[in-house]
Design a protein around this motif. Structure first.
Motif, PDB file in Angstrom:
ATOM      1  N   ARG A  32      25.293 -19.181  -9.748  1.00  0.00           N
ATOM      2  CA  ARG A  32      25.596 -19.961 -10.960  1.00  0.00           C
ATOM      3  C   ARG A  32      24.779 -19.548 -12.171  1.00  0.00           C
ATOM      4  O   ARG A  32      25.193 -19.713 -13.296  1.00  0.00           O
ATOM      5  N   LEU A  33      23.571 -19.030 -11.904  1.00  0.00           N
ATOM      6  CA  LEU A  33      22.600 -18.809 -12.980  1.00  0.00           C
ATOM      7  C   LEU A  33      23.152 -17.996 -14.156  1.00  0.00           C
ATOM      8  O   LEU A  33      23.041 -18.393 -15.313  1.00  0.00           O
ATOM      9  N   SER A  34      23.754 -16.842 -13.856  1.00  0.00           N
ATOM     10  CA  SER A  34      24.175 -15.964 -14.953  1.00  0.00           C
ATOM     11  C   SER A  34      25.312 -16.593 -15.757  1.00  0.00           C
ATOM     12  O   SER A  34      25.370 -16.455 -16.973  1.00  0.00           O
ATOM     13  N   ASP A  59      36.300  -7.702 -16.555  1.00  0.00           N
ATOM     14  CA  ASP A  59      35.012  -8.349 -16.256  1.00  0.00           C
ATOM     15  C   ASP A  59      35.215  -9.537 -15.316  1.00  0.00           C
ATOM     16  O   ASP A  59      34.465  -9.737 -14.363  1.00  0.00           O
ATOM     17  N   MET A  60      36.251 -10.320 -15.605  1.00  0.00           N
ATOM     18  CA  MET A  60      36.465 -11.528 -14.797  1.00  0.00           C
ATOM     19  C   MET A  60      36.891 -11.173 -13.378  1.00  0.00           C
ATOM     20  O   MET A  60      36.512 -11.871 -12.436  1.00  0.00           O
ATOM     21  N   ALA A  61      37.640 -10.083 -13.229  1.00  0.00           N
ATOM     22  CA  ALA A  61      38.022  -9.667 -11.868  1.00  0.00           C
ATOM     23  C   ALA A  61      36.764  -9.308 -11.076  1.00  0.00           C
ATOM     24  O   ALA A  61      36.620  -9.670  -9.902  1.00  0.00           O
ATOM     25  N   TRP A  62      35.836  -8.625 -11.745  1.00  0.00           N
ATOM     26  CA  TRP A  62      34.568  -8.251 -11.089  1.00  0.00           C
ATOM     27  C   TRP A  62      33.762  -9.509 -10.725  1.00  0.00           C
ATOM     28  O   TRP A  62      33.234  -9.628  -9.622  1.00  0.00           O
ATOM     29  N   LEU A  63      33.710 -10.453 -11.660  1.00  0.00           N
ATOM     30  CA  LEU A  63      32.951 -11.688 -11.419  1.00  0.00           C
ATOM     31  C   LEU A  63      33.555 -12.499 -10.259  1.00  0.00           C
ATOM     32  O   LEU A  63      32.825 -13.058  -9.438  1.00  0.00           O
ATOM     33  N   SER A  64      34.894 -12.535 -10.197  1.00  0.00           N
ATOM     34  CA  SER A  64      35.548 -13.252  -9.084  1.00  0.00           C
ATOM     35  C   SER A  64      35.176 -12.628  -7.750  1.00  0.00           C
ATOM     36  O   SER A  64      34.946 -13.320  -6.765  1.00  0.00           O
ATOM     37  N   PHE A 117      33.016 -18.501  -9.172  1.00  0.00           N
ATOM     38  CA  PHE A 117      33.530 -18.068 -10.482  1.00  0.00           C
ATOM     39  C   PHE A 117      34.898 -18.639 -10.827  1.00  0.00           C
ATOM     40  O   PHE A 117      35.074 -19.253 -11.877  1.00  0.00           O
ATOM     41  N   ASP A 118      35.863 -18.458  -9.940  1.00  0.00           N
ATOM     42  CA  ASP A 118      37.219 -18.909 -10.279  1.00  0.00           C
ATOM     43  C   ASP A 118      37.287 -20.425 -10.415  1.00  0.00           C
ATOM     44  O   ASP A 118      38.012 -20.954 -11.251  1.00  0.00           O
TER      45      ASP A 118
END
Ligand code: FE
Ligand code: ZN
Length: 523
Positions: free
Chosen positions: A334-336, A361-366, A373-374
């Motif tokens: 959660r931190l980042s 970026d969001m695909a990587w974060l998911s 993330f999602d």
């Protein structure tokens, strides 16, 4: 006769030479008592019985110190010159990348200067020669780091905004108070606490998080200037970490009564370091156009595994893992996201640009954060992007509540509930103080007299202390935001705001012969 029988002077062994050139340089004071000379050494309650037990693993004399460092400097500046002459800034992965650097360089450079001052003071405070020499060398190292970073700033500052006023910003701009207060807290502590704060907690336990993933990220993003000073510093870092570990083992071995004091310092500085590293978490996850590893992965490797085995080692002295370390693991996914969200919100008052993550970026974060993330963060970023598409990029114009200890806005969630903001409150002498976490609250409660003095940027703005001299907030037509920017030495519309539409972006696209993203999509 004499001439012929004289034997040539015996060549000194490394150990003897070292002893003569370091410990042999010390002397027993006679005009003044030791208590008067080393006036800070006792008040923390740390008991030292025999300073000669301090080991110096590097056995570095001043002579070889200067030789090594000069060699490193020659290499470093040759590379920085080549970077400059070849317009190396054009080879970074994307213009957004430079914002990572703006934060890193404007934050770390004054902090290194703080470390230089701290070690110069420490070298003066320790009665043991081994410790004093090691501190003196580190003081010089830190000054060298500042210089290499200033050279890197001056290179990027020719082409990108937000870095020219770093000397002033460090004392004035809100988020700069996070690293600044960290070093000032350390500098105003007793000598043993200073050493454990910087050499042990920061250098040994936590800087791997900056130097390993971040420097490989700089290389991956084509930034040879940063990689070069990073590696040049890293070679000193090895010496600094050893100093930290040596100090802690020395103190623990000297007297069992030192153990609980050291444990409290470790608890405190682990927590302060962890909060400071929230900036690094968003650099890794959000600010690097080409990413190397997630914060969660980095924390797992560099803290849980490496740090864990270190504490395992120290357990024979009666030292345990730092208090609340489990919370840092629970919050690792959660931190980042929480930190970057804060900078997305307050980009209007920052000297670097932030932006909503792209689809890629969001695909990587998911993928990296499948559990959070999602569910918690994607919807928020998608909403930001919708607002942007309608020409209403969201800026938060309020002033956030800050933690009295780490000075970070209260943006972290409860360790056991990602949907709830963590909030702690303490009353002290009739005033209320706010905290981001149990860790920061405990630090305050141990030394409230120290932390009530904190210069909290948001509170200072509200008290009218963040305007240039002579500015009258009562005057007709007074514009608080404009006056605040003048005080920050931040050029609005240039240094701050979203990366999209910024001067940096426009220059980058022009230099690289690229069309703005919108135009490319429309074409
Ligand atoms: Fe340094
Ligand atoms: Zn805090």
């Amino acid at each position: 006769m004499e001439k012929t029988t004289a034997t040539p002077p015996k060549k000194l062994g490394l150990k003897e030479k070292y002893a003569l050139m370091t410990r042999g340089l010390g002397w027993e004071p006679t005009y003044r008592g030791a208590d008067e000379l080393y006036d800070q050494i006792k008040f923390e309650g740390i008991k030292i019985h025999d300073w000669s037990k301090w080991e110096d693993p590097f056995r570095l004399t001043m002579e070889s110190y200067w030789k090594y460092q000069a060699e490193k400097e020659r290499k470093l500046y040759a590379i920085i010159d080549a970077f400059e002459q070849n317009n190396g800034h054009l080879n970074v992965s994307d213009g957004r990348y430079v914002n990572t650097l703006k934060l890193f360089l404007t934050g770390i450079t004054p902090a290194e200067y703080g470390a230089h001052r701290l070690f110069a003071m420490l070298g003066r405070q320790f009665p043991g020669v081994g410790a004093a020499i090691a501190c003196q060398m580190q003081a010089i190292d830190e000054l060298r780091h500042v210089q290499t970073q200033v050279h890197t700033i001056s290179q990027y500052n020719k082409f990108f905004s937000g870095m020219s006023e770093w000397r002033h910003m460090t004392d004035r701009v809100w988020y700069m108070s996070v690293p600044k207060s960290f070093f000032e807290d350390a500098m105003t502590a007793g000598p043993f606490e200073q050493m454990i704060a910087i050499s042990f907690s920061l250098e040994y336990l936590l800087t791997n998080l900056v130097f390993m993933p971040f420097m490989s990220a700089a290389a991956y993003n084509g930034d040879m200037a940063t990689v070069t000073f990073g590696f040049s510093s890293q070679s000193d870092e090895a010496r600094h970490m050893t100093l930290g570990l040596e100090c802690i083992k020395f103190v623990l071995e000297q007297d069992p009564a030192n153990v609980p004091i050291v444990q409290r310092y470790l608890d405190k500085w682990f927590w302060r370091g962890y909060r400071l590293l929230s900036l690094v978490s968003m650099m890794l996850d959000y600010m690097l156009p080409k990413k190397v590893m997630s914060w969660k992965e980095a924390w797992e490797i560099y803290f849980v595994q490496n740090g864990g085995s270190l504490f395992n080692d120290l357990s024979r002295y009666g030292i345990r893992m730092p208090k609340y370390w489990e919370q840092t693991v629970a919050s690792a996914d959660r931190l980042s996201h929480e930190t970057w969200n804060t900078f997305y919100n307050f980009a209007g008052a920052a000297a670097f640009h932030s932006w909503a993550p792209s689809d890629e970026d969001m695909a990587w974060l998911s993928e990296k954060y499948p559990d959070t993330f999602d569910q918690h963060y994607r919807p928020r970023f998608e909403w930001y992007r919708e607002q942007e598409a309608q020409g209403k990029r969201f800026y938060n114009n309020s002033l956030p509540m800050l933690c009295q200890t780490c000075q970070i806005p209260l943006n972290a969630s409860e360790p056991d509930d990602p949907t709830k903001t963590a909030y702690r409150e303490v009353e002290h002498e009739g005033n209320k103080y706010h905290f981001c976490s149990d860790g920061c609250r405990d630090i305050f409660c141990h030394e409230p007299e120290k932390y009530v003095q904190a210069w909290l940027p948001a509170n200072q703005v509200l008290q009218g202390n963040c305007f240039e001299p002579g500015v009258d907030p009562e005057a007709p037509g007074f514009d608080a935001a404009a006056e605040l920017f003048k005080y920050y030495r931040l050029t609005p519309g240039q240094d701050n705001g979203d990366y999209r539409g910024s001067k940096d972006e426009a220059n980058w696209l022009k230099w690289k012969g690229l069309a703005p993203a919108d135009a490319a999509e429309a074409a």
